[in-house]
Enzyme design. Structure first.
Site, PDB file in Angstrom:
ATOM      1  N   ASP A   1     -10.058   8.143   2.271  1.00  8.85           N
ATOM      2  CA  ASP A   1      -9.348   7.338   1.282  1.00  8.85           C
ATOM      3  C   ASP A   1     -10.227   6.159   0.910  1.00  8.85           C
ATOM      4  O   ASP A   1      -9.759   5.056   0.695  1.00  8.85           O
ATOM      5  CB  ASP A   1      -8.011   6.863   1.866  1.00  8.85           C
ATOM      6  CG  ASP A   1      -7.055   6.399   0.779  1.00  8.85           C
ATOM      7  OD1 ASP A   1      -7.262   6.785  -0.390  1.00  8.85           O
ATOM      8  OD2 ASP A   1      -6.132   5.637   1.085  1.00  8.85           O
TER       9      ASP A   1
ATOM     10  N   VAL B   1       1.639  -5.386   3.208  1.00 14.75           N
ATOM     11  CA  VAL B   1       0.691  -6.181   3.981  1.00 14.75           C
ATOM     12  C   VAL B   1       1.009  -7.658   3.788  1.00 14.75           C
ATOM     13  O   VAL B   1       1.151  -8.125   2.665  1.00 14.75           O
ATOM     14  CB  VAL B   1      -0.753  -5.880   3.547  1.00 14.75           C
ATOM     15  CG1 VAL B   1      -1.730  -6.640   4.421  1.00 14.75           C
ATOM     16  CG2 VAL B   1      -1.035  -4.390   3.600  1.00 14.75           C
TER      17      VAL B   1
ATOM     18  N   GLY C   1       0.826  -1.199   0.000  1.00 14.08           N
ATOM     19  CA  GLY C   1       0.000   0.000   0.000  1.00 14.08           C
ATOM     20  C   GLY C   1       0.855   1.241   0.000  1.00 14.08           C
ATOM     21  O   GLY C   1       2.073   1.152  -0.171  1.00 14.08           O
ATOM     22  N   SER C   2       0.221   2.378   0.218  1.00 13.39           N
ATOM     23  CA  SER C   2       0.972   3.622   0.118  1.00 13.39           C
ATOM     24  C   SER C   2       2.004   3.753   1.234  1.00 13.39           C
ATOM     25  O   SER C   2       3.029   4.369   1.052  1.00 13.39           O
ATOM     26  CB  SER C   2       0.025   4.806   0.107  1.00 13.39           C
ATOM     27  OG  SER C   2      -1.020   4.601   1.014  1.00 13.39           O
ATOM     28  N   PHE C   3       1.728   3.161   2.397  1.00 12.73           N
ATOM     29  CA  PHE C   3       2.649   3.382   3.495  1.00 12.73           C
ATOM     30  C   PHE C   3       3.304   2.105   3.993  1.00 12.73           C
ATOM     31  O   PHE C   3       3.885   2.077   5.058  1.00 12.73           O
ATOM     32  CB  PHE C   3       1.938   4.065   4.661  1.00 12.73           C
ATOM     33  CG  PHE C   3       1.477   5.452   4.335  1.00 12.73           C
ATOM     34  CD1 PHE C   3       0.153   5.794   4.459  1.00 12.73           C
ATOM     35  CD2 PHE C   3       2.378   6.396   3.890  1.00 12.73           C
ATOM     36  CE1 PHE C   3      -0.263   7.065   4.157  1.00 12.73           C
ATOM     37  CE2 PHE C   3       1.962   7.675   3.583  1.00 12.73           C
ATOM     38  CZ  PHE C   3       0.633   8.017   3.713  1.00 12.73           C
TER      39      PHE C   3
END
Ligand SMILES: *[C@@H]1O[C@H](CO)[C@@H](O)[C@H](O)[C@H]1NC(C)=O
Ligand SMILES: *[C@@H]1O[C@H](CO)[C@@H](O)[C@H](O)[C@H]1NC(C)=O
Ligand SMILES: *[C@@H]1O[C@H](CO)[C@@H](O)[C@H](O)[C@H]1NC(C)=O
Ligand SMILES: *[C@@H]1O[C@H](CO)[C@@H](O)[C@H](O)[C@H]1NC(C)=O
Ligand SMILES: *[C@@H]1O[C@H](CO)[C@@H](O)[C@H](O)[C@H]1NC(C)=O
Ligand SMILES: *[C@@H]1O[C@H](CO)[C@@H](O)[C@H](O)[C@H]1NC(C)=O
Ligand SMILES: *[C@@H]1O[C@H](CO)[C@@H](O)[C@H](O)[C@H]1NC(C)=O
Ligand SMILES: *[C@@H]1O[C@H](CO)[C@@H](O)[C@H](O)[C@H]1NC(C)=O
Length: 900
Positions: free
Chosen positions: A810, A686, A681-683
């Site tokens: 988001d 997973v 993901g963006s940060f």
């Protein structure tokens, strides 16, 4: 020749020979072997072991996935698609100079596409779609002059589309959909004279659609949906007589559809321009596109009379809702009669327009294949034609918010597949028909706001799947049938309020264990409140006001731990509150009414529960725009830090979510093995993991703390999830905040694992069109509705029922996860924002009162609206009716966050 001369010429010859030899050696099979082995070395994960065969025991031409040319025995095809491979594509691939086909799609390859691919002059197929590739598209792919197919969709590619691609004159397929590409669509694409397929959907492309695309005389399919394209549809594009698929929905396109569209696009099968700002009439020439299967014009500003579609015999979907079509006068709906030869019509959605007049009888001759028929929010008068009973496959019939009158025709009893019957806010009368016994698939019945009288038929209880029943605001009388109120399938809303129902509340009400909201207020009910009500443990809202209940409030009501709204005012109840001296109400800031000694404000009953999400969202967005968001975030950050300093980590989430150690997560994910990586993901990344102690399958999001904003995102997410609980929120099981074995900061969030992945995967499988449709069909109507309802619930909860309203910011299909039962869970609160009160003082108060909930007593209606199904039926239903439903909804919510 002198010796010296001889020597020097010999030397030159030697150099030349050496050079030549080098040249030869660089094109021998050794180069291929080296390149393949280097490729293998770049692969970090090979779950099926397909690269094990790449060893010296057999010739490289026999290696799995490798094909050599017959004559020269050099590698011509590399096919390792769908092997679950992770890792990078080695730059050495550029040395496989005989390579014609690279098939690496549907793996988990990350890193960049090596620019050396551009050296492969013989390459015809480059298929890297459905991986996790990052970086830009190498410009020098334009060196692969023989390229026929370039498929890079479904990666995380960034940057602009290189204009250089325009030199690939043999290119037939160019698919770059679902990446993060920016910039505009290069005009040079218009030079790709062989191009048949151009898919650029789901990026952030801006600018206008280049006129030059009109040069693509072989173009069969173009999909530009879900970008930020503006301007008009180039007329040249609409002249391409080869075009079968034209999808430009979800952009900012203006202008009209030219009148001649149907005279040029004679092989058109799929025309989709939803969610733009197109205006003017629907051109009548469309009826000449005799191959048309999908006509999707929803959410634009089309106006005027809808033309005849009489030649569109293959039409599956006619989706024209949310426009300004019709005149409000008789005759508006005559176009429906032109569809009687469209025998494959599957969805007909014309809601949210200005159609007037009556529904013509000819609709009885519409396709029996029809599964969805929605005319809600128009000005359609007259009776419901009994011919609707012919639609034996109908799943949803939505006619709410019209001036329809008369009775519900008994012919609707033939609709054996009906799941949703939505007739609210009309002038329908008579008794509620008793045909329900055969309609066992019904999930939702909404008859609210009509003039139905007589008794509630007990046959309704034969609808064993019913999870929502709204009969409120009618003139119903008689007793509540015990069979009905005991219908345990009811899970969402049972609303019988504002009728003239008499008798007692049957004790069978205790069967409603999963019901979320029960409203029987404003009737003539008597007797005591049955103690069995305490069994309805799923209730979050219970409204019984305005009846003649007497006696005391049963103790069992204590067990309704999830209750957020309880209104039992305007009854004859007695109980603890009758004696002011023996009662303390301290801390219950939102109580109202009661004895004067309590000095509580009067209870204001909700003036109207009919409120659309639109309005709610607008008001939220106004509030939001006014606030200094940075300040608030800073404040939350400080609060968080303070808590962290003062408290052990385990209590930085609530008690039910103790934190875990780095070691636990390391074990659970097999050392964060790439085989367990399920997404990036963006940060952060997973991973799927299994917790050792109890075997729970979890998803572990490891924050990439180097990434700018990741730490903030972690904290926002912790803060957002700290005090909220909802069945449709992705449950955060625990967190890990500490350091790894190298002493680096390590932060991770541990969630429930969701078997069915994200909604994005279901809605936009980014494969070919046919595959796309197949998946969309699997995501059938009922599922879509349920997902939308799930999301609606959680949004309402976040916006209106949390003490500090939370805006997700988001919300997108990839953040909506589906569990094994396809129940939607909203996740990823890393960008969530809090809508706090006006000053920081009140913020502090709000923070400290966060824990106070589930108060028993005269709970107030409150100033935040409760979410009612009506809201859904008036606003959500039109969204639900196409495949774009979630996107529409999400766009609306996004507007809050981006202030659009
Ligand atoms: C080498 O490849 C052969 C043929 O596929 C296979 O049977 C063998 O197990 C491989 N050897 C190793 C060490 O992987
Ligand atoms: C490589 O090429 C040489 C000569 O061109 C040949 O003898 C050898 O068998 C080839 N090796 C393989 C593994 O095909
Ligand atoms: C993608 O690859 C997986 C195995 O890694 C396979 O199960 C799946 O069927 C493939 N999907 C497609 C669309 O080929
Ligand atoms: C092959 O490619 C790599 C990297 O692009 C390069 O370093 C190498 O010299 C090339 N040549 C041979 C013969 O492997
Ligand atoms: C369909 O095309 C024919 C000419 O090919 C034209 O005469 C006719 O008017 C067209 N129909 C519509 C509805 O525009
Ligand atoms: C449907 O088809 C029949 C037979 O081809 C034709 O007579 C009739 O006019 C058509 N109806 C419409 C509405 O196009
Ligand atoms: C239910 O279906 C059966 C079988 O088709 C039919 O005989 C019966 O009349 C139907 N009942 C009602 C109430 O419509
Ligand atoms: C009210 O409660 C107080 C304290 O429990 C008690 O002393 C008093 O008698 C009660 N009054 C009435 C009217 O019940």
């Amino acid at each position: 020749m002198s010796f010296a001369e001889f020597q020097s010429s010999h030397l030159l010859l030697g150099i030349a020979l050496a050079l030549c030899f080098n040249q030869v050696s660089s094109t021998t099979n050794e180069t291929d072997i080296l390149a393949l082995l280097t490729f293998k070395a770049g692969i970090t994960r090979d779950p099926f072991g397909v690269l094990d065969s790449w060893n010296n025991s057999i010739g490289f031409c026999q290696w799995y996935g490798v094909t050599c040319g017959r004559r020269h025995r050099r590698v011509t095809v590399l096919d390792l698609s769908s092997q679950g491979l992770s890792g990078s594509i080695s730059p050495y691939i550029g040395n496989l100079s005989f390579l014609r086909q690279i098939w690496l799609h549907n793996n988990s390859l990350d890193h960049e596409i090596p620019a050396q691919v551009g050296q492969l002059h013989r390459l015809r197929y480059l298929q890297l779609d459905n991986n996790s590739l990052v970086g830009e598209i190498p410009k020098n792919i334009s060196g692969c002059l023989d390229l026929v197919s370039l498929l890079l969709q479904g990666n995380q590619l960034t940057g602009e589309i290189p204009g250089e691609l325009g030199s690939l004159s043999k290119l037939r397929e160019l698919a770059l959909s679902v990446n993060n590409l920016i910039g505009s669509v290069p005009s040079s694409i218009g030079n790709l004279s062989s191009l048949e397929i151009l898919f650029l959907a789901g990026n952030n492309l801006g600018g206008s659609i280049p006129q030059a695309l009109g040069h693509l005389t072989n173009l069969q399919g173009i999909n530009l949906e879900r970008n930020r394209l503006s301007g008009t549809i180039p007329s040249s594009l609409l002249n391409l007589s080869s075009l079968a698929t034209l999808i430009i929905g979800g952009n900012r396109i203006v202008g009209t559809l030219p009148a001649s569209i149907g005279l040029k696009l004679l092989v058109l099968e799929y025309l989709s321009v939803y969610e733009n700002q197109l205006e003017g009439p629907i051109p009548s020439s469309i009826s000449n596109c005799t191959k048309l299967e999908v006509l999707q014009l929803s959410s634009n500003k089309f106006s005027g009379k809808v033309p005849s579609f009489e030649n569109l015999r293959k039409l599956h979907w006619l989706v024209i809702f949310d426009n300004k079509l019709g005149s409000g006068k008789p005759g508006d709906l005559s176009f429906l009669c032109s569809l009687t030869n469209s025998t494959e019509l599957w969805e007909l959605t014309i809601q949210m327009n200005e159609f007037g007049g009556v529904l013509p009888k000819c609709i009885g001759n519409l396709s029996a294949a029809l599964t969805l028929f929605s005319v809600r929010e128009n000005q359609i008068s007259g009776e419901i034609p009994k011919e609707i009973g012919n639609f034996v496959n109908l799943e949803i019939l939505s006619m709410s918010i019209n001036p329809l009158s008369g009775v519900i025709p008994s012919d609707l009893g033939n609709l054996r597949n009906l799941a949703g019957l939505l007739l609210s806010d009309n002038n329908l009368g008579g008794t509620i028909p008793s045909f329900w016994g055969n309609l066992t698939k019904l999930i939702t019945i909404d008859l609210n706001g009509n003039n139905f009288h007589g008794q509630i038929p007990s046959h309704l209880s034969n609808c064993r799947s019913l999870d929502l029943l709204d009969l409120s605001r009618n003139n119903l009388s008689g007793a509540i049938p015990p069979e009905l109120i005991g219908l345990s399938s009811l899970a969402i809303i049972l609303d019988l309020s504002r009728n003239h129902l008499t008798g007692v509340l049957p004790t069978e009400v205790g069967n409603l264990r999963t019901l979320t909201a029960l409203d029987i207020s404003d009737n003539l009910l008597v007797g005591e409140i049955p103690g069995s009500l305490g069994d309805c443990i799923g209730l979050t809202s219970l409204r019984m006001a305005g009846n003649f209940f007497h006696g005391s409030i049963p103790q069992s009501i204590r067990s309704l731990g999830g209750i957020e709204e309880l209104d039992i005012s305007r009854n004859n109840l007695s109980g603890v509150f009758k004696n002011a001296t023996g009662t303390s109400i301290i801390g219950n800031n939102e109580l109202c009414g009661g004895l004067p000694e309590f000095h509580l404000p009067n209870c204001i009953s909700k003036s109207s529960k009919r409120r659309t999400i639109n309005i709610v969202i607008l008001s939220v967005s106004v509030v939001f725009g006014v606030l200094g968001i940075a300040l608030i975030l800073a404040f939350i950050y400080l609060c968080w830090l303070k808590k962290k300093v003062n408290e052990p980590i385990s209590s930085s989430m609530d008690d039910s979510r103790p934190s875990v150690s780095y070691r636990t997560l390391l074990n659970a994910t097999n050392g964060f093995a790439s085989t367990n990586l399920i997404g990036v993901g963006s940060f952060g990344s997973v991973y799927r993991g299994i917790l050792e102690d109890n075997g729970t399958v979890v998803a572990v999001k490891v924050l990439d703390l180097v990434r700018h904003g990741a730490l903030k995102s972690f904290m926002v997410e912790c803060e957002a999830l700290r005090n909220i609980k909802h069945r449709n929120l992705l449950k955060i099981l625990t967190i890990c905040s500490g350091s790894d074995y190298q002493g680096n900061d390590f932060k991770a969030l541990v969630y429930q694992f969701m078997d069915n992945g994200s909604l994005e995967r279901w809605l936009h499988p980014n494969a070919t069109l046919s595959h796309h449709n197949e998946l969309l069909e699997k995501l059938n109507f009922i599922r879509r509705i349920n997902i939308a309802i799930d999301i609606a619930y959680v949004l309402d909860y976040l916006h209106h029922q949390c003490h500090i309203p939370i805006v997700h910011c988001d919300l997108k299909p990839s953040n909506i996860l589906l569990d094994a039962e396809m129940v939607a869970h909203v996740g990823d609160f890393g960008l969530a924002k809090f809508l706090l009160g006006s000053s920081l003082d009140t913020v502090a108060n709000q923070m400290s009162s966060l824990g106070l909930r589930g108060t028993i007593g005269y709970a107030p209606p409150g100033n935040l609206s409760t979410f009612y199904y009506n809201d859904m039926s008036s606003t959500f239903f039109w969204m639900i009716s196409t495949t774009n439903l979630i996107c529409t909804m999400i766009k609306m919510c996004d507007r809050i966050c981006h202030g659009i």
